[in-house]
Design a protein around this motif. Structure first.
Motif, mmCIF file in Angstrom:
data_model
loop_
_atom_site.group_PDB
_atom_site.id
_atom_site.type_symbol
_atom_site.label_atom_id
_atom_site.label_comp_id
_atom_site.label_asym_id
_atom_site.label_seq_id
_atom_site.Cartn_x
_atom_site.Cartn_y
_atom_site.Cartn_z
ATOM 1 N N LYS A 8 15.432 -12.367 4.583
ATOM 2 C CA LYS A 8 13.683 -12.578 4.331
ATOM 3 C C LYS A 8 12.646 -11.623 4.781
ATOM 4 O O LYS A 8 13.435 -10.826 5.769
ATOM 5 C CB LYS A 8 13.783 -14.068 5.436
ATOM 6 C CG LYS A 8 13.954 -15.370 4.994
ATOM 7 C CD LYS A 8 14.276 -15.968 6.025
ATOM 8 C CE LYS A 8 14.901 -17.111 5.588
ATOM 9 N NZ LYS A 8 14.498 -18.056 6.323
ATOM 10 N N PRO A 9 12.290 -10.980 4.087
ATOM 11 C CA PRO A 9 10.374 -9.858 4.373
ATOM 12 C C PRO A 9 10.176 -10.174 5.963
ATOM 13 O O PRO A 9 9.978 -11.354 6.419
ATOM 14 C CB PRO A 9 9.919 -9.781 2.919
ATOM 15 C CG PRO A 9 9.894 -11.600 2.691
ATOM 16 C CD PRO A 9 11.512 -11.814 3.164
ATOM 17 N N ASN A 10 10.020 -9.007 6.392
ATOM 18 C CA ASN A 10 9.081 -8.917 7.673
ATOM 19 C C ASN A 10 7.908 -9.265 7.575
ATOM 20 O O ASN A 10 7.147 -8.393 5.321
ATOM 21 C CB ASN A 10 9.827 -8.015 8.711
ATOM 22 C CG ASN A 10 9.094 -6.956 8.333
ATOM 23 O OD1 ASN A 10 8.682 -6.316 7.214
ATOM 24 N ND2 ASN A 10 10.373 -6.165 8.675
ATOM 25 N N ALA A 11 6.632 -9.142 8.072
ATOM 26 C CA ALA A 11 5.470 -9.085 7.609
ATOM 27 C C ALA A 11 5.375 -7.949 7.222
ATOM 28 O O ALA A 11 4.299 -7.401 5.930
ATOM 29 C CB ALA A 11 5.062 -9.639 9.314
ATOM 30 N N ALA A 16 2.796 -4.601 2.684
ATOM 31 C CA ALA A 16 3.017 -3.953 1.074
ATOM 32 C C ALA A 16 3.527 -4.256 0.055
ATOM 33 O O ALA A 16 2.761 -3.508 -1.095
ATOM 34 C CB ALA A 16 4.621 -3.101 1.782
ATOM 35 N N ARG A 17 4.107 -5.033 -0.061
ATOM 36 C CA ARG A 17 4.432 -5.957 -1.214
ATOM 37 C C ARG A 17 2.737 -6.668 -1.717
ATOM 38 O O ARG A 17 3.108 -5.842 -3.122
ATOM 39 C CB ARG A 17 5.249 -7.456 -1.567
ATOM 40 C CG ARG A 17 5.234 -7.509 -2.561
ATOM 41 C CD ARG A 17 6.269 -9.038 -2.316
ATOM 42 N NE ARG A 17 7.280 -8.639 -1.684
ATOM 43 C CZ ARG A 17 7.911 -9.450 -1.538
ATOM 44 N NH1 ARG A 17 7.802 -10.870 -1.624
ATOM 45 N NH2 ARG A 17 9.758 -9.020 -0.523
ATOM 46 N N LEU A 18 2.221 -6.755 -0.966
ATOM 47 C CA LEU A 18 0.862 -7.144 -1.292
ATOM 48 C C LEU A 18 -0.462 -5.823 -1.379
ATOM 49 O O LEU A 18 -1.252 -5.861 -2.850
ATOM 50 C CB LEU A 18 -0.063 -7.862 -0.245
ATOM 51 C CG LEU A 18 0.541 -9.864 -0.265
ATOM 52 C CD1 LEU A 18 0.086 -10.286 1.149
ATOM 53 C CD2 LEU A 18 0.340 -10.323 -1.253
ATOM 54 N N ARG A 19 -0.233 -4.786 -0.809
ATOM 55 C CA ARG A 19 -0.701 -3.703 -0.510
ATOM 56 C C ARG A 19 -0.453 -3.081 -2.383
ATOM 57 O O ARG A 19 -1.359 -2.614 -3.264
ATOM 58 C CB ARG A 19 -0.323 -2.897 -0.052
ATOM 59 C CG ARG A 19 -1.169 -0.864 0.291
ATOM 60 C CD ARG A 19 -0.823 -0.480 1.384
ATOM 61 N NE ARG A 19 -0.521 -1.510 2.250
ATOM 62 C CZ ARG A 19 0.406 -1.456 3.188
ATOM 63 N NH1 ARG A 19 1.427 -1.214 2.884
ATOM 64 N NH2 ARG A 19 0.260 -2.269 4.182
ATOM 65 N N ALA A 24 -2.101 -1.650 -8.097
ATOM 66 C CA ALA A 24 -0.891 -2.249 -9.350
ATOM 67 C C ALA A 24 -2.735 -2.990 -10.135
ATOM 68 O O ALA A 24 -2.637 -2.911 -11.245
ATOM 69 C CB ALA A 24 -0.335 -2.813 -9.051
ATOM 70 N N GLY A 25 -3.698 -3.338 -9.473
ATOM 71 C CA GLY A 25 -4.780 -4.374 -10.033
ATOM 72 C C GLY A 25 -3.936 -5.573 -10.507
ATOM 73 O O GLY A 25 -4.845 -6.248 -10.633
ATOM 74 N N GLN A 51 0.709 -14.853 7.526
ATOM 75 C CA GLN A 51 -0.052 -14.143 8.561
ATOM 76 C C GLN A 51 -0.439 -13.336 9.361
ATOM 77 O O GLN A 51 -2.071 -12.708 9.594
ATOM 78 C CB GLN A 51 -0.754 -14.844 9.837
ATOM 79 C CG GLN A 51 -1.095 -17.117 9.393
ATOM 80 C CD GLN A 51 -1.082 -17.899 10.070
ATOM 81 O OE1 GLN A 51 -0.981 -17.827 11.146
ATOM 82 N NE2 GLN A 51 -1.809 -18.913 9.264
ATOM 83 N N ASN A 52 0.444 -12.262 9.621
ATOM 84 C CA ASN A 52 0.771 -10.884 10.536
ATOM 85 C C ASN A 52 0.012 -10.166 9.282
ATOM 86 O O ASN A 52 -0.323 -8.618 9.852
ATOM 87 C CB ASN A 52 2.050 -11.201 11.149
ATOM 88 C CG ASN A 52 1.813 -11.668 13.005
ATOM 89 O OD1 ASN A 52 1.238 -12.147 13.110
ATOM 90 N ND2 ASN A 52 2.926 -12.046 13.123
ATOM 91 N N ALA A 53 0.678 -10.261 8.024
ATOM 92 C CA ALA A 53 0.831 -9.757 6.975
ATOM 93 C C ALA A 53 -0.610 -8.917 6.145
ATOM 94 O O ALA A 53 -1.120 -8.307 6.176
ATOM 95 C CB ALA A 53 1.502 -9.731 5.536
ATOM 96 N N TYR A 54 -1.482 -10.479 6.223
ATOM 97 C CA TYR A 54 -2.479 -10.598 6.490
ATOM 98 C C TYR A 54 -3.801 -9.715 7.166
ATOM 99 O O TYR A 54 -4.472 -9.242 6.506
ATOM 100 C CB TYR A 54 -3.637 -12.123 5.794
ATOM 101 C CG TYR A 54 -2.446 -12.613 4.822
ATOM 102 C CD1 TYR A 54 -1.934 -12.345 3.304
ATOM 103 C CD2 TYR A 54 -2.941 -14.144 4.150
ATOM 104 C CE1 TYR A 54 -1.248 -12.698 2.153
ATOM 105 C CE2 TYR A 54 -2.481 -15.125 3.159
ATOM 106 C CZ TYR A 54 -1.444 -13.770 1.984
ATOM 107 O OH TYR A 54 -0.787 -14.771 1.429
ATOM 108 N N THR A 55 -3.294 -10.032 8.356
ATOM 109 C CA THR A 55 -4.026 -9.209 9.165
ATOM 110 C C THR A 55 -3.668 -7.615 9.168
ATOM 111 O O THR A 55 -4.709 -7.669 9.017
ATOM 112 C CB THR A 55 -3.234 -9.549 11.031
ATOM 113 O OG1 THR A 55 -3.830 -11.809 11.039
ATOM 114 C CG2 THR A 55 -4.173 -8.667 12.163
ATOM 115 N N GLN A 56 -2.748 -7.175 9.162
ATOM 116 C CA GLN A 56 -2.693 -6.208 8.294
ATOM 117 C C GLN A 56 -3.259 -5.399 7.635
ATOM 118 O O GLN A 56 -3.875 -4.660 7.363
ATOM 119 C CB GLN A 56 -0.810 -5.934 8.622
ATOM 120 C CG GLN A 56 -0.778 -4.086 8.365
ATOM 121 C CD GLN A 56 0.875 -3.962 8.086
ATOM 122 O OE1 GLN A 56 1.620 -4.537 8.032
ATOM 123 N NE2 GLN A 56 0.788 -2.910 7.365
#
Length: 127
Positions: A8-11, A16-19, A24-25, A51-56
């Motif tokens: 499972k991916p961590n935050a 990074a995936r969302l970034r 990429a647009g 939520q931690n990923a979104y906070t980052q």
């Protein structure tokens, strides 16, 4: 058949995936990111991890939270770079940091090998 369970991916990895998707647009200014609960379920992680990923991403200035509505890609003011550009710059910085860290580790190893070969610096022979 693969007997290893999928990790499972961590935050940090989710951010990074969302970034990457912002760079990429896939998500542009004003676009809403996936809802935390839905995204957590899709990824098989806890809501807190998302939520931690979104906070980052919020701390990086890429997104902003709107109470009761969700998390959105920031629509920058005219004097700010676009989220896509900011995300790409962050990705470039992470790539460069990885390269420099790898190079530093190699240099550290070489110094240790030299010290093993000639002895530590600053010590007089026979002292």
């Amino acid at each position: 058949m693969d007997s290893q369970p999928k990790r499972k991916p961590n935050a940090r990895e989710i951010a990074a995936r969302l970034r990457d998707e912002i760079a990429a647009g896939t998500f542009g200014p004003g676009d809403r990111l996936p809802g935390g609960r839905t995204y957590a379920k899709k990824l098989g992680v806890s809501l807190m991890t998302v939520q931690n990923a979104y906070t980052q991403l919020r701390e990086e200035g890429l997104v902003e939270g709107v109470a009761g509505s969700g998390t959105y890609v920031r629509d920058p003011s005219p004097d700010e770079p676009a989220p896509r550009e900011s995300a790409q710059r962050l990705n470039d910085l992470q790539t460069e940091l990885t390269r420099v860290s790898t190079e530093l580790a190699g240099l550290t190893k070489r110094v240790m090998q030299l010290e093993d070969a000639v002895g530590p610096l600053g010590k007089e022979p026979g002292a």
